[in-house]
Write a protein that holds these residues in place. Structure first.
Motif, PDB file in Angstrom:
ATOM      1  N   LEU A  12      46.227  37.239  40.604  1.00 39.08           N
ATOM      2  CA  LEU A  12      45.576  38.424  41.142  1.00 39.08           C
ATOM      3  C   LEU A  12      46.566  39.572  41.300  1.00 39.08           C
ATOM      4  CD1 LEU A  12      43.225  36.903  43.858  1.00 39.08           C
ATOM      5  CD2 LEU A  12      42.526  38.048  41.753  1.00 39.08           C
ATOM      6  N   ALA A  13      47.791  39.260  41.701  1.00 33.76           N
ATOM      7  CA  ALA A  13      48.797  40.304  41.864  1.00 33.76           C
ATOM      8  C   ALA A  13      49.127  40.951  40.528  1.00 33.76           C
ATOM      9  CB  ALA A  13      50.057  39.715  42.493  1.00 33.76           C
ATOM     10  N   VAL A  14      49.265  40.134  39.494  1.00 36.50           N
ATOM     11  CA  VAL A  14      49.540  40.679  38.155  1.00 36.50           C
ATOM     12  C   VAL A  14      48.386  41.560  37.692  1.00 36.50           C
ATOM     13  CG1 VAL A  14      49.869  40.076  35.719  1.00 36.50           C
ATOM     14  CG2 VAL A  14      51.074  38.795  37.497  1.00 36.50           C
ATOM     15  N   GLN A  15      47.161  41.113  37.940  1.00 38.47           N
ATOM     16  CA  GLN A  15      45.988  41.891  37.544  1.00 38.47           C
ATOM     17  C   GLN A  15      45.928  43.208  38.305  1.00 38.47           C
ATOM     18  OE1 GLN A  15      43.195  38.836  38.502  1.00 38.47           O
ATOM     19  NE2 GLN A  15      43.931  37.539  36.833  1.00 38.47           N
ATOM     20  N   ALA A  16      46.222  43.163  39.598  1.00 40.74           N
ATOM     21  CA  ALA A  16      46.139  44.373  40.423  1.00 40.74           C
ATOM     22  C   ALA A  16      47.198  45.401  40.053  1.00 40.74           C
ATOM     23  CB  ALA A  16      46.268  44.006  41.900  1.00 40.74           C
ATOM     24  N   LEU A  17      48.283  44.965  39.427  1.00 45.10           N
ATOM     25  CA  LEU A  17      49.331  45.894  39.015  1.00 45.10           C
ATOM     26  C   LEU A  17      49.148  46.360  37.577  1.00 45.10           C
ATOM     27  CD1 LEU A  17      52.414  44.213  40.709  1.00 45.10           C
ATOM     28  CD2 LEU A  17      51.199  46.267  41.450  1.00 45.10           C
ATOM     29  N   SER A  18      48.018  45.997  36.979  1.00 43.09           N
ATOM     30  CA  SER A  18      47.680  46.438  35.633  1.00 43.09           C
ATOM     31  C   SER A  18      46.690  47.590  35.719  1.00 43.09           C
ATOM     32  CB  SER A  18      47.060  45.280  34.840  1.00 43.09           C
ATOM     33  OG  SER A  18      47.887  44.141  34.840  1.00 43.09           O
ATOM     34  N   SER A  19      46.296  48.118  34.574  1.00 40.83           N
ATOM     35  CA  SER A  19      45.182  49.062  34.536  1.00 40.83           C
ATOM     36  C   SER A  19      43.891  48.305  34.813  1.00 40.83           C
ATOM     37  CB  SER A  19      45.102  49.729  33.165  1.00 40.83           C
ATOM     38  OG  SER A  19      44.749  48.768  32.177  1.00 40.83           O
ATOM     39  N   VAL A  20      42.806  49.027  35.069  1.00 44.61           N
ATOM     40  CA  VAL A  20      41.518  48.370  35.298  1.00 44.61           C
ATOM     41  C   VAL A  20      41.138  47.535  34.075  1.00 44.61           C
ATOM     42  CG1 VAL A  20      39.083  48.706  35.811  1.00 44.61           C
ATOM     43  CG2 VAL A  20      40.773  50.219  36.843  1.00 44.61           C
ATOM     44  N   GLU A  21      41.276  48.123  32.882  1.00 46.01           N
ATOM     45  CA  GLU A  21      40.892  47.410  31.663  1.00 46.01           C
ATOM     46  C   GLU A  21      41.731  46.151  31.474  1.00 46.01           C
ATOM     47  OE1 GLU A  21      40.710  48.147  26.813  1.00 46.01           O
ATOM     48  OE2 GLU A  21      41.114  49.816  28.182  1.00 46.01           O
ATOM     49  N   ARG A  22      43.055  46.294  31.559  1.00 46.44           N
ATOM     50  CA  ARG A  22      43.932  45.144  31.355  1.00 46.44           C
ATOM     51  C   ARG A  22      43.736  44.119  32.461  1.00 46.44           C
ATOM     52  NH1 ARG A  22      45.949  41.394  28.326  1.00 46.44           N
ATOM     53  NH2 ARG A  22      48.033  40.694  28.913  1.00 46.44           N
ATOM     54  N   TYR A  24      41.025  43.366  34.081  1.00 47.18           N
ATOM     55  CA  TYR A  24      39.821  42.569  33.838  1.00 47.18           C
ATOM     56  C   TYR A  24      39.949  41.699  32.599  1.00 47.18           C
ATOM     57  CZ  TYR A  24      37.021  44.147  37.711  1.00 47.18           C
ATOM     58  OH  TYR A  24      36.533  44.343  38.985  1.00 47.18           O
ATOM     59  N   ASP A  25      40.716  42.139  31.620  1.00 49.60           N
ATOM     60  CA  ASP A  25      41.001  41.255  30.488  1.00 49.60           C
ATOM     61  C   ASP A  25      41.674  39.973  30.978  1.00 49.60           C
ATOM     62  OD1 ASP A  25      39.946  43.025  28.652  1.00 49.60           O
ATOM     63  OD2 ASP A  25      41.890  43.791  27.973  1.00 49.60           O
ATOM     64  N   LEU A  26      42.628  40.119  31.903  1.00 48.82           N
ATOM     65  CA  LEU A  26      43.347  38.965  32.428  1.00 48.82           C
ATOM     66  C   LEU A  26      42.458  38.105  33.328  1.00 48.82           C
ATOM     67  CD1 LEU A  26      46.706  40.750  33.324  1.00 48.82           C
ATOM     68  CD2 LEU A  26      46.353  39.133  31.455  1.00 48.82           C
ATOM     69  N   LEU A  27      41.602  38.764  34.105  1.00 50.84           N
ATOM     70  CA  LEU A  27      40.754  38.050  35.063  1.00 50.84           C
ATOM     71  C   LEU A  27      39.571  37.357  34.401  1.00 50.84           C
ATOM     72  CD1 LEU A  27      40.069  37.426  38.058  1.00 50.84           C
ATOM     73  CD2 LEU A  27      38.886  39.646  38.142  1.00 50.84           C
ATOM     74  N   ALA A  28      39.174  37.816  33.229  1.00 50.17           N
ATOM     75  CA  ALA A  28      37.914  37.396  32.608  1.00 50.17           C
ATOM     76  C   ALA A  28      37.685  35.885  32.575  1.00 50.17           C
ATOM     77  CB  ALA A  28      37.816  37.982  31.198  1.00 50.17           C
ATOM     78  N   PRO A  29      38.644  35.062  32.149  1.00 52.03           N
ATOM     79  CA  PRO A  29      38.359  33.622  32.052  1.00 52.03           C
ATOM     80  C   PRO A  29      37.980  32.966  33.375  1.00 52.03           C
ATOM     81  CG  PRO A  29      40.333  34.179  30.805  1.00 52.03           C
ATOM     82  CD  PRO A  29      39.989  35.383  31.628  1.00 52.03           C
ATOM     83  N   LYS A  30      38.406  33.565  34.491  1.00 61.13           N
ATOM     84  CA  LYS A  30      38.130  32.967  35.797  1.00 61.13           C
ATOM     85  C   LYS A  30      37.223  33.845  36.664  1.00 61.13           C
ATOM     86  CE  LYS A  30      42.524  30.428  35.867  1.00 61.13           C
ATOM     87  NZ  LYS A  30      43.766  30.133  36.634  1.00 61.13           N
ATOM     88  N   PHE A  31      36.717  34.939  36.108  1.00 62.08           N
ATOM     89  CA  PHE A  31      35.959  35.907  36.908  1.00 62.08           C
ATOM     90  C   PHE A  31      34.741  35.271  37.584  1.00 62.08           C
ATOM     91  CE2 PHE A  31      32.527  39.021  37.372  1.00 62.08           C
ATOM     92  CZ  PHE A  31      33.150  39.961  38.169  1.00 62.08           C
ATOM     93  N   ASP A  32      34.037  34.416  36.872  1.00 57.97           N
ATOM     94  CA  ASP A  32      32.810  33.836  37.425  1.00 57.97           C
ATOM     95  C   ASP A  32      33.079  32.868  38.570  1.00 57.97           C
ATOM     96  OD1 ASP A  32      31.224  35.311  35.740  1.00 57.97           O
ATOM     97  OD2 ASP A  32      30.962  33.722  34.267  1.00 57.97           O
ATOM     98  N   HIS A  33      34.341  32.566  38.836  1.00 53.89           N
ATOM     99  CA  HIS A  33      34.705  31.699  39.955  1.00 53.89           C
ATOM    100  C   HIS A  33      35.352  32.490  41.086  1.00 53.89           C
ATOM    101  CE1 HIS A  33      33.784  28.256  37.433  1.00 53.89           C
ATOM    102  NE2 HIS A  33      34.563  28.759  36.497  1.00 53.89           N
ATOM    103  N   THR A  34      35.066  33.798  41.136  1.00 51.83           N
ATOM    104  CA  THR A  34      35.588  34.656  42.200  1.00 51.83           C
ATOM    105  C   THR A  34      34.435  35.253  43.000  1.00 51.83           C
ATOM    106  OG1 THR A  34      35.549  36.762  40.983  1.00 51.83           O
ATOM    107  CG2 THR A  34      37.453  35.310  40.614  1.00 51.83           C
TER     108      THR A  34
END
Length: 240
Positions: A12-22, A24-34
């Motif tokens: 989550l920290a890596v995702q939060a320090l990215s752009s919105v697009e990047r 969510y690209d990183l979060l996508a595989p686990k998004f449905d479990h959040t």
């Protein structure tokens, strides 16, 4: 995150320090479990409300993510459902997981602020995406939605009643927004996600300015607060 199959704090920290697009690209595989995924109860309530005024012909899920809204559209649209999002990672998950029987389903990578469609839809929905748009962007966003709807078409989305200042949820969301503002002041690229920037009165005014007739419908499945106001409303904005 709150689920063994969800992202770790490091992820989550890596995702939060990215752009919105990047991010969510990183979060996508686990998004449905959040907790960020729209709850099934909300999806079901919106589908039931739309079914009362449908069926519709062609539907668009705006900022579709992993496709939860597209599944709602598949219940009420007869011919076609389109999901649009600017995250390739989220779209990849949607293509893999969302294969409803019935209408044709397609996925398009695009920015909601510059939709690549003409007026071909009679229903547009969106779930949980508006925190990614700054208040100044809402007029342009709503004009885009207006432009892809046929005359008489409907833009529908649920809105939860804001927590009261006396509740822990109010201070939690206020703190989250404060952290995001600090993050965006000191780090680039920005990650736009503000829970308290989407206020119903402002939204209604901007929708009307974009050419919509706006109505509000209480979703009875969620009951009412102590003052009698609905806990969850469905906004129905009709292109006029």
């Amino acid at each position: 995150m709150f689920n063994p199959e969800g992202p770790s704090l490091r992820e989550l920290a890596v995702q939060a320090l990215s752009s919105v697009e990047r991010g969510y690209d990183l979060l996508a595989p686990k998004f449905d479990h959040t907790p960020f995924r729209t709850p099934e109860a909300v999806l079901d309530a919106v589908a039931a409300a739309l079914a009362r005024t449908g069926p519709y012909t062609a539907g668009l899920d705006l900022c579709c993510g992993t496709g939860a809204g597209a599944e709602v559209l598949a219940r009420v649209c007869r011919e076609s459902v389109t999901g649009v999002d600017f995250s390739a990672g989220m779209l990849a998950v949607a293509r893999e997981n969302v294969r409803p029987a019935g209408p044709d389903v397609s996925w398009v990578r695009a920015d909601a602020r510059a939709l690549p469609f003409g007026p071909v839809f009679d229903l547009v929905v969106s779930f949980g995406a508006f925190g990614h748009f700054l208040p100044a962007e809402l007029p342009g966003l709503f004009r885009q939605v207006h432009s892809v709807l046929r005359p008489g078409g409907c833009f529908a989305f649920p809105v939860l009643a804001p927590p009261r200042p006396s509740s822990p949820a109010f201070w939690m969301l206020l703190g989250f927004d404060a952290v995001m503002r600090v993050r965006n002041a000191v780090w680039r690229p920005p990650f736009v996600m503000y829970y308290r920037a989407f206020r119903l009165g402002d939204v209604r005014r901007e929708l009307e300015g974009a050419g919509f007739r706006v109505g509000l419908e209480a979703l009875p499945e969620f009951g009412r607060r102590g003052d009698g106001s609905p806990r969850v409303r469905l906004v129905r904005a009709v292109r006029v």
